[in-house]
Design an enzyme around this catalytic site. Structure first.
Site, short mmCIF file in Angstrom:
data_model
loop_
_atom_site.label_atom_id
_atom_site.label_comp_id
_atom_site.label_asym_id
_atom_site.label_seq_id
_atom_site.Cartn_x
_atom_site.Cartn_y
_atom_site.Cartn_z
N GLY A 1 0.82 -1.19 0.00
CA GLY A 1 0.00 0.00 0.00
C GLY A 1 0.86 1.25 0.00
O GLY A 1 2.07 1.17 0.23
N HIS B 1 -1.32 1.54 9.04
CA HIS B 1 0.00 2.13 8.81
C HIS B 1 -0.07 3.25 7.76
O HIS B 1 0.40 4.36 7.99
CB HIS B 1 0.96 1.02 8.37
CG HIS B 1 2.31 1.48 7.93
ND1 HIS B 1 3.45 1.28 8.68
CD2 HIS B 1 2.73 2.12 6.81
CE1 HIS B 1 4.49 1.79 8.06
NE2 HIS B 1 4.08 2.30 6.90
N GLU B 2 -0.67 2.94 6.61
CA GLU B 2 -0.71 3.94 5.53
C GLU B 2 -1.48 5.18 5.96
O GLU B 2 -1.12 6.30 5.62
CB GLU B 2 -1.33 3.35 4.27
CG GLU B 2 -0.52 2.22 3.63
CD GLU B 2 0.93 2.58 3.35
OE1 GLU B 2 1.21 3.78 3.15
OE2 GLU B 2 1.78 1.69 3.37
N ASP C 1 11.26 10.86 13.17
CA ASP C 1 9.81 10.94 12.92
C ASP C 1 9.18 12.14 13.63
O ASP C 1 7.96 12.27 13.66
CB ASP C 1 9.12 9.64 13.32
CG ASP C 1 9.20 9.35 14.82
OD1 ASP C 1 9.84 10.14 15.55
OD2 ASP C 1 8.63 8.33 15.25
N VAL D 1 8.70 12.80 16.58
CA VAL D 1 7.89 12.44 17.73
C VAL D 1 8.85 12.00 18.83
O VAL D 1 9.71 11.16 18.60
CB VAL D 1 6.90 11.30 17.38
CG1 VAL D 1 6.19 10.81 18.63
CG2 VAL D 1 5.88 11.79 16.35
N THR E 1 8.74 8.04 20.50
CA THR E 1 9.08 6.83 19.74
C THR E 1 10.59 6.72 19.76
O THR E 1 11.28 7.57 19.20
CB THR E 1 8.58 6.93 18.29
OG1 THR E 1 9.05 8.16 17.72
CG2 THR E 1 7.07 6.89 18.23
N ALA F 1 17.38 2.37 14.11
CA ALA F 1 18.38 2.47 13.04
C ALA F 1 17.80 2.10 11.69
O ALA F 1 18.11 2.71 10.67
CB ALA F 1 19.58 1.59 13.36
N ASP G 1 2.01 -7.48 10.95
CA ASP G 1 0.76 -7.06 11.58
C ASP G 1 0.60 -7.65 12.98
O ASP G 1 0.11 -6.98 13.89
CB ASP G 1 -0.44 -7.52 10.72
CG ASP G 1 -0.70 -6.57 9.57
OD1 ASP G 1 0.14 -5.68 9.33
OD2 ASP G 1 -1.75 -6.73 8.90
ZN LIG Z 1 5.01 3.43 5.53
#
Ligand SMILES: [Zn+2]
Length: 686
Positions: free
Chosen positions: A179, A216-217, A241, A243, A246, A250, A282
């Site tokens: 995706g 995720h997407e 990211d 944030v 988190t 690596a 998942d």
């Molecule tokens: Zn992604």
């Protein structure tokens, strides 16, 4: 075509290298190479800054907003197979999204994270206020999806992205990608998420999936990066990211093992294998962090500001007070991607009526046939003019109709320019009057270049090095040609020189030549190069400027199209953020005489033999210098070998033989280079 906004979608990293080298499941196309490949561009930096500002402002405040509800439309693009998934499968995905984003107790989403306070609602009203189940079904070959066609996918079906989250379910993406998503702030008409049907939901064709590809997407759609973006980075809050909570990571993790790949965080925490924005399977993903929630909400408060408003929830049937009817009535709707054609060509009409009608009654004034009951008819138009199209659909309770006046325009094809045609850009006028540049995304495109040229002062190039809109295409459209004007006793072909280098060994831009004989309705790919076959210079992160030895020649035989008076050719760059791709000396014509039997439509490693028929002397011409020796074999029609020798191809790229002792008849000339053997037929007629 029509897009003028300069966009950056971080979302489309290159697939070509990945899928070709490994052919493994590729979780996502988001730009995981953003760190080592290139810096963020200005527009993306602005978007990032806006989200970050809001993020920082809201960080210490308790959320005062409450739940953000996102109306969703799911466009199922199918080819009549199992990828035309059930409504139940769609609903299973919506349910999973709500479990994951809501951390619903007792579900898979109830991990060690937070409730993002985002929920999803399959739209109950369409953009016109009609009752809908929020699902659009269209039968199109675009179900086998290439990311550079993402604009086309949205031309099939697209609901205002300020009011709906557009999700596309397809059969395949670049072969094996699960995706991909647009990023906030990208071009509005390319906004949305595309997911392969086998990963969409957890039932039907996705019964072996847990449905977290879409979770995720959508994280990207809300402005989240991967947890491993920028590797260990320097500051766990202000890079990677963006944030804080988190832990730095690596590289992506593809299994559920516990890892700690970075030790520059305090305290030194393990990688978040449970995070939806990792690449772990998942089964081990079950959480967003509080920081990610803040960032998602910052995006909703700065960029996606209308979609969750109360007024929009009422308009889309997603407010809690809306009482949906038990059954929505059928709503007639249709689309074609080719409403402008030439006389004698056909149009493929796609039904996109809502709410599952079971009967279709089409009217095509001016078309043949002029009526149809098939769901997706193909209609031929044999007279110029503009024509209306009408569709009446029926379900068990009644019918609905849609008529679009002047939907189809049919024009005379005209007569193309006589060949030959050549363009070497050396007048320095750009674009030359004979060429049209099509820049779909309004971003980086073909430009004049004075630093490199085959001969003369100029070439043209496209700067893939600074292009981050991965997967986007830029076209160089040649004028229409009348190939019946070519010499029937010779070959008609297109040739040009190109030069290219990569910026990273893994990734490669693509060069295509597409050809249409039906006024641009359908295109055939007659030339394709990527990776090693495209490269002419060394991989470098600085701008590639070819020297005189770093050009290659393309020869594309057009003999199969010589009865057409209206041939369109276009040269297309599909960017992967590689390096400069140059073109020079574009030629369409017939001045190499000889061969009649080449089957291939392109022959970089192929060769020409002329004249043919020959009275004894023949010349074998190679499109470029061949590395190493080349074996030439000549056999007669019984297979007897008359000549067999190794030659080296010199700088004239050709070899002439005097074969006056050969008797009249048919012979076969084979050229073997780099393990590939190609054979052509030649007639001796002394
Ligand atoms: Zn992604």
């Amino acid at each position: 075509m029509k897009k003028i906004i300069f966009i950056i979608t971080l979302t489309f990293i290159l697939f070509q290298g990945f899928s070709q080298q490994t052919d493994v499941y590729h979780p996502c196309l988001f730009d995981e190479t953003i760190n080592n490949k290139k810096s963020l561009l200005e527009t993306e930096q602005k978007i990032q800054a806006a989200i970050q500002k809001k993020f920082t402002e809201s960080f210490n405040k308790a959320s005062s907003h409450g739940i953000y509800i996102i109306p969703v439309v799911v466009h199922i693009i199918h080819d009549g197979g199992t990828e035309n998934i059930s409504e139940a499968q769609v609903q299973s995905q919506i349910q999973i999204l709500n479990e994951d984003y809501g951390k619903l107790p007792g579900t898979n989403g109830d991990g060690n994270g937070v409730d993002t306070e985002v929920r999803f609602c399959l739209a109950k009203k369409d953009p016109n206020g009609n009752c809908t189940n929020g699902i659009v079904r269209i039968k199109s070959s675009l179900t086998n999806h290439q990311t550079y066609q993402r604009g086309l996918l949205k031309e099939l079906s697209f609901w205002d992205n300020a009011r709906y989250l557009n999700i596309y379910v397809v059969k395949s993406i670049n072969g094996n990608v699960a995706g991909y998503s647009s990023f906030p702030g990208g071009p509005p008409d390319e906004d949305g998420v595309v997911v392969r049907h086998v990963y969409f939901g957890n039932t039907g064709t996705a019964s072996s999936s847990l449905g977290r590809t879409t979770s995720h997407e959508l994280g990207h759609w809300f402005g989240l990066y991967h947890t491993f973006n920028n590797g260990c980075g320097i500051d766990t809050c202000t890079d990677g990211d963006y944030v804080c909570d988190t832990p730095p990571q690596a590289s992506p993790s593809f299994n559920c093992n516990t890892l700690n790949t970075c030790s520059n965080d305090i305290p030194d925490l393990n990688d978040l294998k449970e995070n939806y924005m990792n690449y772990t399977p998942d089964a081990c993903k079950d959480m967003f962090t509080a920081g990610q929630k803040q960032r998602i909400q910052a995006t909703l408060d700065t960029i996606r500001t209308q979609i969750w408003t109360t007024s929009n929830l009422i308009a889309t049937g997603c407010d809690s007070n809306y009482i949906a009817p038990t059954n929505c009535l059928a709503i007639a709707d249709f689309v074609t991607l080719t409403p402008n054609i030439c006389v004698g060509n056909s149009v493929y009409f796609m039904d996109r009526s809502l709410n599952n009608p079971f009967n279709w009654q089409w009217s095509f004034p001016g078309g043949t046939p002029s009526a149809s009951t098939s769901q997706n008819p193909t209609i031929t138009y044999s007279s110029t003019g503009t024509y209306a199209v009408k569709l009446v659909v029926t379900d068990s309770t009644g019918s609905d109709s849609l008529e679009v006046a002047g939907y189809i325009t049919v024009s005379q094809p005209g007569i193309g320019n006589s060949v030959s045609y050549s363009e070497d850009f050396d007048l320095g006028i750009y674009p030359p009057s004979s060429l049209t540049i099509v820049n779909y995304d309004g971003g980086v495109t073909w430009e004049l270049d004075s630093l490199a040229s085959v001969s003369g002062n100029y070439s043209i190039k496209i700067n893939n090095l600074i292009n981050t809109n991965y997967g986007s295409s830029d076209e160089l459209v040649l004028p229409y040609f009348d190939l019946t004007s070519s010499d029937p006793d010779s070959n008609v072909y297109m040739s040009f020189k190109w030069a290219y280098a990569k910026s990273d060994p893994t990734f490669s831009d693509e060069l295509l030549v597409l050809l249409s004989t039906d006024c641009g309705v359908n295109f055939t790919q007659v030339f394709y190069r990527t990776q090693t076959a495209l490269v002419t210079g060394p991989t470098q992160t600085t701008p590639f400027i070819p020297d005189s030895t770093q050009w290659k020649s393309a020869f594309i035989l057009l003999n199969n199209y010589r009865t057409s008076t209206y041939v369109q050719l276009k040269i297309v760059n599909v960017t992967d953020g590689g390096n400069n791709l140059y073109l020079d000396n574009i030629y369409v014509g017939d001045n190499i005489t000889g061969i009649t039997s080449i089957q291939e439509t392109e022959f970089e490693t192929d060769f020409l033999v002329y004249p043919n028929p020959s009275s004894g002397q023949i010349t074998i011409k190679f499109p470029e210098k061949q590395e190493g020796n080349v074996r030439i074999t000549i056999t007669d029609i019984s297979g007897r070998v008359l000549k067999n020798e190794l030659i080296s191809v010199d700088n004239t790229y050709q070899k002439t033989y005097s074969l006056t002792n050969f008797s009249n008849g048919i012979y076969f000339i084979s050229v073997e280079a780099k393990g590939i053997r190609r054979t052509q037929k030649i007639i001796f007629n002394n």
